[in-house]
Motif scaffolding. Structure first.
Motif, PDB file in Angstrom:
ATOM      1  N   GLY A  43       0.771  -1.231   0.000  1.00  0.00           N
ATOM      2  CA  GLY A  43       0.000   0.000   0.000  1.00  0.00           C
ATOM      3  C   GLY A  43       0.803   1.284   0.000  1.00  0.00           C
ATOM      4  N   SER A  44       0.077   2.361   0.187  1.00  0.00           N
ATOM      5  CA  SER A  44       0.622   3.710  -0.005  1.00  0.00           C
ATOM      6  C   SER A  44       1.654   4.129   1.049  1.00  0.00           C
ATOM      7  CB  SER A  44      -0.516   4.726  -0.049  1.00  0.00           C
ATOM      8  OG  SER A  44      -1.249   4.687   1.162  1.00  0.00           O
ATOM      9  N   ASP A  45       1.651   3.498   2.221  1.00  0.00           N
ATOM     10  CA  ASP A  45       2.632   3.880   3.243  1.00  0.00           C
ATOM     11  C   ASP A  45       4.060   3.594   2.772  1.00  0.00           C
ATOM     12  OD1 ASP A  45       0.568   4.665   4.870  1.00  0.00           O
ATOM     13  OD2 ASP A  45       0.692   2.935   6.215  1.00  0.00           O
ATOM     14  N   ILE A  46       4.235   2.494   2.043  1.00  0.00           N
ATOM     15  CA  ILE A  46       5.573   2.142   1.540  1.00  0.00           C
ATOM     16  C   ILE A  46       6.044   3.187   0.535  1.00  0.00           C
ATOM     17  CG2 ILE A  46       6.967   0.449   0.280  1.00  0.00           C
ATOM     18  CD1 ILE A  46       5.103  -1.738   1.402  1.00  0.00           C
ATOM     19  N   ILE A  47       5.197   3.510  -0.433  1.00  0.00           N
ATOM     20  CA  ILE A  47       5.591   4.477  -1.458  1.00  0.00           C
ATOM     21  C   ILE A  47       5.844   5.844  -0.846  1.00  0.00           C
ATOM     22  CG2 ILE A  47       3.318   5.270  -2.277  1.00  0.00           C
ATOM     23  CD1 ILE A  47       6.172   4.304  -4.585  1.00  0.00           C
ATOM     24  N   ALA A  48       5.075   6.221   0.185  1.00  0.00           N
ATOM     25  CA  ALA A  48       5.282   7.517   0.845  1.00  0.00           C
ATOM     26  C   ALA A  48       6.667   7.571   1.485  1.00  0.00           C
ATOM     27  CB  ALA A  48       4.187   7.760   1.892  1.00  0.00           C
ATOM     28  N   GLU A  49       7.077   6.491   2.169  1.00  0.00           N
ATOM     29  CA  GLU A  49       8.416   6.473   2.773  1.00  0.00           C
ATOM     30  C   GLU A  49       9.506   6.440   1.703  1.00  0.00           C
ATOM     31  OE1 GLU A  49       9.514   4.153   6.165  1.00  0.00           O
ATOM     32  OE2 GLU A  49       7.463   4.196   6.947  1.00  0.00           O
ATOM     33  N   CYS A  50       9.254   5.724   0.623  1.00  0.00           N
ATOM     34  CA  CYS A  50      10.237   5.669  -0.468  1.00  0.00           C
ATOM     35  C   CYS A  50      10.415   7.050  -1.109  1.00  0.00           C
ATOM     36  CB  CYS A  50       9.824   4.645  -1.517  1.00  0.00           C
ATOM     37  SG  CYS A  50      10.076   2.936  -0.992  1.00  0.00           S
ATOM     38  N   ARG A  51       9.322   7.766  -1.299  1.00  0.00           N
ATOM     39  CA  ARG A  51       9.428   9.130  -1.855  1.00  0.00           C
ATOM     40  C   ARG A  51      10.234  10.035  -0.928  1.00  0.00           C
ATOM     41  NH1 ARG A  51       3.588   8.729  -3.881  1.00  0.00           N
ATOM     42  NH2 ARG A  51       3.912   8.332  -6.092  1.00  0.00           N
ATOM     43  N   LYS A  52      10.014   9.888   0.374  1.00  0.00           N
ATOM     44  CA  LYS A  52      10.764  10.686   1.355  1.00  0.00           C
ATOM     45  C   LYS A  52      12.260  10.340   1.293  1.00  0.00           C
ATOM     46  CE  LYS A  52      10.792  11.970   6.186  1.00  0.00           C
ATOM     47  NZ  LYS A  52      10.318  11.716   7.527  1.00  0.00           N
ATOM     48  N   LEU A  53      12.576   9.050   1.202  1.00  0.00           N
ATOM     49  CA  LEU A  53      13.981   8.634   1.074  1.00  0.00           C
ATOM     50  C   LEU A  53      14.617   9.216  -0.179  1.00  0.00           C
ATOM     51  CD1 LEU A  53      13.729   4.903   2.169  1.00  0.00           C
ATOM     52  CD2 LEU A  53      15.139   6.661   3.271  1.00  0.00           C
ATOM     53  N   ARG A  54      13.876   9.219  -1.290  1.00  0.00           N
ATOM     54  CA  ARG A  54      14.399   9.794  -2.537  1.00  0.00           C
ATOM     55  C   ARG A  54      14.663  11.281  -2.354  1.00  0.00           C
ATOM     56  NH1 ARG A  54      14.063   7.735  -7.723  1.00  0.00           N
ATOM     57  NH2 ARG A  54      15.335   9.568  -8.110  1.00  0.00           N
ATOM     58  N   ALA A  55      13.752  11.982  -1.708  1.00  0.00           N
ATOM     59  CA  ALA A  55      13.885  13.431  -1.532  1.00  0.00           C
ATOM     60  C   ALA A  55      15.025  13.787  -0.577  1.00  0.00           C
ATOM     61  CB  ALA A  55      12.571  14.013  -1.024  1.00  0.00           C
ATOM     62  N   GLU A  56      15.207  12.979   0.487  1.00  0.00           N
ATOM     63  CA  GLU A  56      16.156  13.345   1.533  1.00  0.00           C
ATOM     64  C   GLU A  56      17.535  12.719   1.408  1.00  0.00           C
ATOM     65  OE1 GLU A  56      14.198  12.422   5.213  1.00  0.00           O
ATOM     66  OE2 GLU A  56      12.671  13.973   4.922  1.00  0.00           O
ATOM     67  N   ARG A  57      17.612  11.490   0.856  1.00  0.00           N
ATOM     68  CA  ARG A  57      18.897  10.772   0.878  1.00  0.00           C
ATOM     69  C   ARG A  57      19.353  10.216  -0.460  1.00  0.00           C
ATOM     70  NH1 ARG A  57      18.349   6.344   5.441  1.00  0.00           N
ATOM     71  NH2 ARG A  57      20.295   5.672   4.526  1.00  0.00           N
ATOM     72  N   TYR A  58      18.414   9.845  -1.307  1.00  0.00           N
ATOM     73  CA  TYR A  58      18.774   9.134  -2.537  1.00  0.00           C
ATOM     74  C   TYR A  58      18.187   9.834  -3.755  1.00  0.00           C
ATOM     75  CZ  TYR A  58      19.999   5.483   0.808  1.00  0.00           C
ATOM     76  OH  TYR A  58      20.550   4.780   1.849  1.00  0.00           O
ATOM     77  N   GLY A  59      18.596  11.078  -3.962  1.00  0.00           N
ATOM     78  CA  GLY A  59      18.092  11.870  -5.072  1.00  0.00           C
ATOM     79  C   GLY A  59      18.295  11.215  -6.427  1.00  0.00           C
ATOM     80  N   ARG A  60      19.381  10.499  -6.556  1.00  0.00           N
ATOM     81  CA  ARG A  60      19.674   9.807  -7.823  1.00  0.00           C
ATOM     82  C   ARG A  60      19.234   8.354  -7.793  1.00  0.00           C
ATOM     83  NH1 ARG A  60      25.288  11.879 -10.311  1.00  0.00           N
ATOM     84  NH2 ARG A  60      24.864  14.113 -10.127  1.00  0.00           N
ATOM     85  N   GLY A  61      18.569   7.969  -6.732  1.00  0.00           N
ATOM     86  CA  GLY A  61      18.111   6.587  -6.589  1.00  0.00           C
ATOM     87  C   GLY A  61      19.043   5.795  -5.681  1.00  0.00           C
ATOM     88  N   LEU A  62      18.541   4.671  -5.196  1.00  0.00           N
ATOM     89  CA  LEU A  62      19.338   3.796  -4.337  1.00  0.00           C
ATOM     90  C   LEU A  62      20.373   3.076  -5.200  1.00  0.00           C
ATOM     91  CD1 LEU A  62      19.606   2.608  -1.436  1.00  0.00           C
ATOM     92  CD2 LEU A  62      18.076   0.777  -2.188  1.00  0.00           C
ATOM     93  N   PRO A  63      21.648   3.174  -4.853  1.00  0.00           N
ATOM     94  CA  PRO A  63      22.682   2.523  -5.660  1.00  0.00           C
ATOM     95  C   PRO A  63      22.572   0.991  -5.633  1.00  0.00           C
ATOM     96  CG  PRO A  63      23.658   4.219  -4.257  1.00  0.00           C
ATOM     97  CD  PRO A  63      22.243   4.012  -3.791  1.00  0.00           C
ATOM     98  N   THR A  64      22.963   0.366  -6.705  1.00  0.00           N
ATOM     99  CA  THR A  64      22.997  -1.089  -6.798  1.00  0.00           C
ATOM    100  C   THR A  64      23.864  -1.652  -5.674  1.00  0.00           C
ATOM    101  OG1 THR A  64      22.718  -0.988  -9.186  1.00  0.00           O
ATOM    102  CG2 THR A  64      23.593  -3.035  -8.296  1.00  0.00           C
TER     103      THR A  64
END
Length: 169
Positions: A43-64
């Motif tokens: 559900g949406s709670d996962i995507i909300a946390e993932c968006r926050k991680l992208r905004a705060e820590r992984y702007g270019r995405g999570l590295p391989t």
């Protein structure tokens, strides 16, 4: 096989464990296969946390080869540990990145206090990693790095995958 490593054929989104490992893409925003299933069912709670991680820590995405945890939303698990597997290449040995996915997922599991973890067959879907090799790498890494966990469960989607992991065990 060590007693804390188990193999099951089934659906990773139905595992009642502390954490499930998501074979994510670097965007962390969902995709196909395991990633899509976890996002849809969780559900949406996962995507909300993932968006926050992208905004705060992984702007270019999570590295391989790296891993990060979020809530598990509506899944039976408490957490999802997202890791980005390598795309298999005949020209370049990327096995160290596949090892890193398992090692980093275990590191994150320790940080969040997870004792039971369910892993998929990372990189064996659209990333085309040969199943026998992925099974060998996953089992070796979990044996070497998985001390102290109550259970490391490999959840294999189909019989072919289950058989390959059983043979590698």
């Amino acid at each position: 096989m060590p007693t804390n490593i188990t193999l099951v054929q089934g659906d990773i989104t139905e595992q009642d464990v502390d954490a499930v490992v998501n074979a994510a893409n670097s965007s962390l925003l969902g995709g196909g296969g395991v990633d899509g299933a976890i996002h849809r069912k969780g559900g949406s709670d996962i995507i909300a946390e993932c968006r926050k991680l992208r905004a705060e820590r992984y702007g270019r995405g999570l590295p391989t080869g790296q891993a990060v945890a979020t809530t598990a939303g509506r899944l039976p698990a408490r957490w999802v540990i997202h890791t980005v597997g390598p795309v298999w290449s005949q020209e370049e040995d990327r096995s160290d990145l596949l090892v890193s996915c398992h090692r980093e997922s275990l590191r994150v599991a320790r940080e969040i206090g997870a004792r039971t973890i369910a892993f998929p067959a990372i990189s064996t879907g659209v990333y085309r990693w040969p199943l026998d090799d992925a099974a060998r790498i996953a089992l070796r890494t979990l044996r070497e790095e998985g001390e102290g966990f109550a259970e490391l469960r490999l959840v294999l989607f189909d019989q072919r995958s289950y058989d390959a992991f059983q043979a590698a065990g």
